[in-house]
Design an enzyme around this catalytic site. Structure first.
Site, short mmCIF file in Angstrom:
data_model
loop_
_atom_site.label_atom_id
_atom_site.label_comp_id
_atom_site.label_asym_id
_atom_site.label_seq_id
_atom_site.Cartn_x
_atom_site.Cartn_y
_atom_site.Cartn_z
N ASN A 36 6.09 -36.57 16.38
CA ASN A 36 7.18 -37.53 16.58
C ASN A 36 8.32 -37.21 15.62
O ASN A 36 8.24 -36.25 14.85
CB ASN A 36 6.67 -38.96 16.40
CG ASN A 36 6.06 -39.16 15.02
OD1 ASN A 36 6.76 -39.08 14.03
ND2 ASN A 36 4.75 -39.39 14.98
N ASP A 91 -0.76 -42.38 17.79
CA ASP A 91 -1.74 -43.36 18.29
C ASP A 91 -2.76 -42.70 19.21
O ASP A 91 -3.86 -43.22 19.39
CB ASP A 91 -1.02 -44.47 19.04
CG ASP A 91 -0.20 -45.35 18.09
OD1 ASP A 91 -0.67 -45.56 16.96
OD2 ASP A 91 0.89 -45.80 18.48
N LYS A 96 -4.59 -20.36 23.70
CA LYS A 96 -3.30 -20.81 24.22
C LYS A 96 -3.42 -21.13 25.72
O LYS A 96 -3.95 -20.31 26.48
CB LYS A 96 -2.27 -19.70 23.99
CG LYS A 96 -0.86 -20.11 24.31
CD LYS A 96 0.09 -18.97 24.04
CE LYS A 96 1.42 -19.27 24.70
NZ LYS A 96 2.22 -18.08 24.89
N ASP A 143 -6.92 -46.36 13.55
CA ASP A 143 -5.79 -47.00 12.86
C ASP A 143 -6.10 -47.00 11.35
O ASP A 143 -6.99 -47.73 10.89
CB ASP A 143 -5.59 -48.42 13.38
CG ASP A 143 -4.27 -48.99 12.90
OD1 ASP A 143 -4.00 -48.93 11.69
OD2 ASP A 143 -3.50 -49.48 13.75
N ILE A 144 -5.35 -46.20 10.61
CA ILE A 144 -5.61 -46.04 9.16
C ILE A 144 -5.34 -47.35 8.42
O ILE A 144 -6.14 -47.80 7.60
CB ILE A 144 -4.73 -44.90 8.59
CG1 ILE A 144 -5.01 -43.59 9.35
CG2 ILE A 144 -4.97 -44.72 7.09
CD1 ILE A 144 -4.03 -42.48 9.07
N PHE A 159 4.32 -50.81 8.17
CA PHE A 159 5.68 -50.66 8.69
C PHE A 159 5.62 -50.84 10.20
O PHE A 159 4.62 -50.48 10.83
CB PHE A 159 6.23 -49.26 8.37
CG PHE A 159 7.04 -49.22 7.11
CD1 PHE A 159 6.43 -49.39 5.87
CD2 PHE A 159 8.42 -49.03 7.15
CE1 PHE A 159 7.17 -49.38 4.70
CE2 PHE A 159 9.17 -49.01 5.98
CZ PHE A 159 8.56 -49.18 4.76
N LYS A 211 1.63 -57.39 14.62
CA LYS A 211 0.95 -56.35 13.82
C LYS A 211 0.47 -56.90 12.49
O LYS A 211 -0.58 -56.53 11.99
CB LYS A 211 1.89 -55.16 13.58
CG LYS A 211 1.99 -54.27 14.80
CD LYS A 211 3.01 -53.16 14.65
CE LYS A 211 3.32 -52.62 16.04
NZ LYS A 211 4.35 -51.59 16.05
N LYS A 237 -3.43 -56.51 12.18
CA LYS A 237 -3.90 -55.52 11.21
C LYS A 237 -4.24 -56.16 9.86
O LYS A 237 -4.51 -55.44 8.89
CB LYS A 237 -2.85 -54.42 11.04
CG LYS A 237 -2.53 -53.68 12.34
CD LYS A 237 -1.81 -52.37 12.09
CE LYS A 237 -1.34 -51.75 13.41
NZ LYS A 237 -1.02 -50.33 13.28
#
Ligand code: CTP
Length: 418
Positions: free
Chosen positions: A219, A288, A298, A315-316, A332, A346, A350
């Protein structure tokens, strides 16, 4: 530490930095050093030599530092306000940037014929210099001998860098970049502040999830926000461990970096560092989903369509906050829409102590130097930190975290009798 409106009063521990500016062309970059030191929470007093005044107007420094610039040892009015001895005592750090060859020679020989070198003789604070000069002046044995002597005496030497020089030559002698000088200056200062003695673990940057040996899914996270948070926590006295995905950034001075690639590696690194952690801050843009079965070779383009089967990553943040010995846990949330609603969901889902939310609109925020953050915490707490440089927001965020963490740590523990 809450005011009547329920908002936390943030304790800022400012460091007093006396910035000496000497007469080299690199002095045009020194106002930027002042700005960057202030962004990180320092108070800055500028002292210019006569040579420096030939390159930059004192008014420029006065405007960025908010303090009158000092340059003359014989200025009675200024001396009445704060004498050269008081200035030497005031400073937590004396930083000279740029430091010319002439100034380094003065410093080495203990000369006291101008305000700046007199302060350097009279201070008990650490001294740091950022040399800037032509490459031949830098490599001259006289300069090198002076630098060696200064190092032995404990003077910190920042740089110089290599590259193109104002004189048209290329080589070693360029002043280090202002942001790096500011970061190095804070690393020299003794680690003290509201997070002294605390261990802070931070994740930052993107992760890369392997598709085959030459391709991955990732990302746009640049890691800038997480690195700025790591620096700010270090500046507030914490021991900081930064678990970082692949980014194009230097580890902040005084911060231990653990480099990882995938979400699974990030989780492993976090779990092996989590013991004894007081505060965990998840700034990383962790993937995710990851390809379920990355190819060993390849992938060749044999068909018109390619289906990739993906599976969820762990999910850490949620894993950390579920621990019995959970640290103060901060997440965050980067959202394109309904920021508050998603951030609050969240926060609960979480089990977080705090969440910092930002809008990522057209994803510009990821690479940008600026951001805008709103904080949410349990029981309806909300505070906008406004918009600004990521470095500035990181300082505000860390001060807020430190205040809430210390407030909770100070609360008496209630024993539960069953
Ligand atoms: N996070 C994490 N591990 C993951 C995914 C996210 O630690 N595998 C952390 C991020 O570092 C961030 C927070 O969780 O602090 C929010 O991440 P985000 O991906 O926005 O939240 P999700 O719960 O995955 O929700 P969604 O992607 O649906 O918006």
């Amino acid at each position: 530490m809450e005011n009547s409106a329920g908002a936390l009063i943030i304790d800022t521990m400012s460091k007093r930095i006396l910035l000496g500016v000497t007469g080299g062309i690199a002095a045009y970059k020194s106002p930027d050093i002042v700005r960057r030191l202030i962004e990180r929470g320092a108070e800055v007093q500028v002292v210019m030599t006569a040579g420096a005044r030939e390159f930059v107007q004192p008014l420029t420094f006065q405007a960025v530092s908010g303090r009158e610039v000092r340059s003359d040892l014989w200025d009675e009015t200024a001396e009445r306000a704060m004498s050269h001895i008081e200035l030497a005592r005031w400073a937590d750090l004396v930083l000279v940037a740029p430091a010319t060859a002439d100034f380094l020679a003065h410093l080495t020989h203990g000369m006291a014929d101008n305000l700046l070198s007199t302060i350097c003789l009279a201070t008990s604070a650490p001294i740091a210099v950022a040399p800037a000069m032509n490459r031949l002046m830098w490599s001259n044995p006289a300069t090198q001998a002076n630098i060696a002597t200064l190092r032995v005496r404990g003077v910190q030497v920042f740089g110089p860098d290599s590259g193109s020089q104002a004189c048209g030559e290329t080589g070693e002698g360029r002043m280090m970049e202002p942001a790096d000088i500011a970061a190095s200056a804070f690393a020299v200062l003794p680690a003290e502040g509201p997070l002294q003695g605390r261990k802070v673990l931070i994740t930052a940057g993107p992760t890369r999830e392997r598709i085959d040996p030459v391709r991955f899914i990732s990302n746009r996270s640049s890691g800038k926000m997480g690195y700025a948070v790591a620096q700010a926590a270090r500046d507030r006295g914490a021991e900081v461990i930064l678990v970082s995905g692949p980014v194009n950034l230097q580890a902040p001075p005084g911060v231990r970096r653990v480099s990882v690639e995938s979400a699974a590696q990030m989780l492993d690194a976090v779990m092996s560092e989590i013991a004894g952690t007081d505060i965990f801050i998840g700034t990383a843009a962790v993937a995710d989903y990851r390809p379920s079965s990355p190819a060993d070779c390849k992938i060749k383009k044999v068909s018109d369509k390619l289906d990739l089967c993906m599976e969820r990553t762990v999910d850490i943040l949620a894993t950390v906050s579920q621990r019995a010995d959970r640290p103060f846990t901060v997440g965050f949330a980067a959202e394109t829409n309904d920021m508050e609603q998603h951030a609050l969901s969240k926060l609960t889902r979480k089990n977080l102590d705090l969440i910092a939310a930002n809008e990522v609109g057209d994803a510009k925020v990821f690479e940008a130097d600026d951001n805008a953050l709103t904080l949410f915490w349990p029981n309806g707490g909300k505070l906008s930190l406004g918009a600004g440089a990521k470095t500035e927001l990181a300082v505000k965020l860390v001060d807020f975290i430190a205040a809430r963490f210390n407030e909770r740590a100070a609360r008496p523990k209630i024993a539960v009798v069953r």
